[in-house]
Design a protein around this motif. Sequence first.
Motif, PDB file in Angstrom:
ATOM      1  N   ASP A  33       0.832  -1.207   0.000  1.00  0.00           N
ATOM      2  CA  ASP A  33       0.000   0.000   0.000  1.00  0.00           C
ATOM      3  C   ASP A  33       0.869   1.260   0.000  1.00  0.00           C
ATOM      4  OD1 ASP A  33      -2.323   1.537   0.060  1.00  0.00           O
ATOM      5  OD2 ASP A  33      -2.600   1.346   2.221  1.00  0.00           O
ATOM      6  N   GLU A  90      -0.037   7.057   4.215  1.00  0.00           N
ATOM      7  CA  GLU A  90      -0.083   5.745   4.874  1.00  0.00           C
ATOM      8  C   GLU A  90       0.812   5.688   6.116  1.00  0.00           C
ATOM      9  OE1 GLU A  90      -1.504   2.708   4.465  1.00  0.00           O
ATOM     10  OE2 GLU A  90       0.025   1.178   4.654  1.00  0.00           O
ATOM     11  N   HIS A 112      -5.087   6.075   6.478  1.00  0.00           N
ATOM     12  CA  HIS A 112      -6.298   5.326   6.875  1.00  0.00           C
ATOM     13  C   HIS A 112      -6.083   4.522   8.157  1.00  0.00           C
ATOM     14  CE1 HIS A 112      -5.424   1.072   5.208  1.00  0.00           C
ATOM     15  NE2 HIS A 112      -4.291   1.723   5.207  1.00  0.00           N
ATOM     16  N   HIS A 113      -4.959   4.718   8.861  1.00  0.00           N
ATOM     17  CA  HIS A 113      -4.744   3.993  10.121  1.00  0.00           C
ATOM     18  C   HIS A 113      -5.521   4.648  11.261  1.00  0.00           C
ATOM     19  CE1 HIS A 113      -1.107   2.698   7.916  1.00  0.00           C
ATOM     20  NE2 HIS A 113      -1.254   1.597   8.622  1.00  0.00           N
ATOM     21  N   ALA A 131      -7.541   0.755   2.053  1.00  0.00           N
ATOM     22  CA  ALA A 131      -6.119   0.989   1.802  1.00  0.00           C
ATOM     23  C   ALA A 131      -5.948   2.490   1.590  1.00  0.00           C
ATOM     24  CB  ALA A 131      -5.654   0.234   0.553  1.00  0.00           C
ATOM     25  N   CYS A 132      -4.763   2.985   1.835  1.00  0.00           N
ATOM     26  CA  CYS A 132      -4.492   4.394   1.543  1.00  0.00           C
ATOM     27  C   CYS A 132      -4.722   4.654   0.049  1.00  0.00           C
ATOM     28  CB  CYS A 132      -3.051   4.712   1.959  1.00  0.00           C
ATOM     29  SG  CYS A 132      -2.663   6.448   1.913  1.00  0.00           S
ATOM     30  N   ASP A 162      -3.215  -4.782   0.841  1.00  0.00           N
ATOM     31  CA  ASP A 162      -3.689  -4.223   2.116  1.00  0.00           C
ATOM     32  C   ASP A 162      -5.005  -4.848   2.577  1.00  0.00           C
ATOM     33  OD1 ASP A 162      -1.885  -2.465   3.374  1.00  0.00           O
ATOM     34  OD2 ASP A 162      -3.496  -1.025   3.717  1.00  0.00           O
TER      35      ASP A 162
HETATM   36 MN    MN Z   1      -2.441   0.610   4.308  1.00  0.00          MN
END
Ligand code: MN
Length: 323
Positions: A33, A90, A112-113, A131-132, A162
């Motif tokens: 990703d 990311e 996106h975490h 996923a980013c 991802d």
């Molecule tokens: Mn990711």
Amino acid sequence: MVTPPQTDASRIRDTLLAGTRFLLTSHARPDGDSLGSQLCLGAALRQLGKQVRIVNADPAPESYAFLPDVSTIEIAESVEEMFDAVVVLECSSLDRTGVRELERQTLLNIDHHAGNAMYGAINWHDVSACACAELVSDLVEALGATLTQAMATQLYVAILTDTGSFRHANITDRTFRICQRIAATGVDPATIAAEVYNNGSVGRLRATGTLLHQMRLEHENQIAVLTLTDAMLAEAGCASDDLEGIVNLPLAARDVQAVIFLKESGGELRVSLRSKDAIDIRQVAVSYGGGGHRNASGFTVEHPTTDTREQVIKRVAGVITVP
Ligand code: MN
Ligand code: AMP
């Protein structure tokens, strides 16, 4: 005429359209990703006539050598040059880039975490993205760039890896709409899947065998513990960055609810955690100063003691036990 409200995404788009020189970066020890997201956004910006450098702390794993333009990524510990903006993709915190001197720059944070530290001048943080690369796909469209087959390949590799080959949470209709656009460029999913999954080294296969052979099952088979040492890697002839995905293998067993992958190297202990859907394994990573996602997270213990391993197992047992 009504002007639509500005979002973080549209402010990032406007900043990119207004500037000319950009640096893109992502987390250390890049995965599919981080690589795909950086390369695709880099290609879109170059298409618009912008100057782009992509700098990472660590090289791409050998298994990603097939990714279009992956050789354009520079490896450096710090960057002196000033840019109109630095896009950090990311990456939940700035120090996870492993690239120093970035705090002086105008930072655009796209991630996106869960638990992103919001370190950017603009923060586009969307935990609903699988996923980013989903965010990058939207950004490429918003910038008015054309999605080429090479860019679509980069995005597809990011999404495929991802989501654990379309198995993890956060796969939505948006994911498939993006994949529809990817397929329309002529990208063949079967060819890419073969590049990603049937192209590993024999060393990796041997290391997988040793890891599974020595696996410990705890708490009535609910917790699988994999332990890797430098000696095991050397014996198997496997590179330390050639292990992506192995941590997921024990989840294939019905009884296994969580996986603890302990990587001992140079006195330090890196831990990868995985869990089945209902179990929030991220809490354990956070309790050790790490982070990630509900079902995939990690942390590092710089000075592990003889108790560390049992303590991690105990904390994982604590989150899988239904109260
Ligand atoms: Mn990711
Ligand atoms: P890994 O087990 O290395 O594949 O990591 C799983 C997820 O946890 C990824 O989304 C990582 O970005 C995140 N992660 C791993 N280690 C850390 C850490 N030390 N701090 C924050 N997030 C982490």
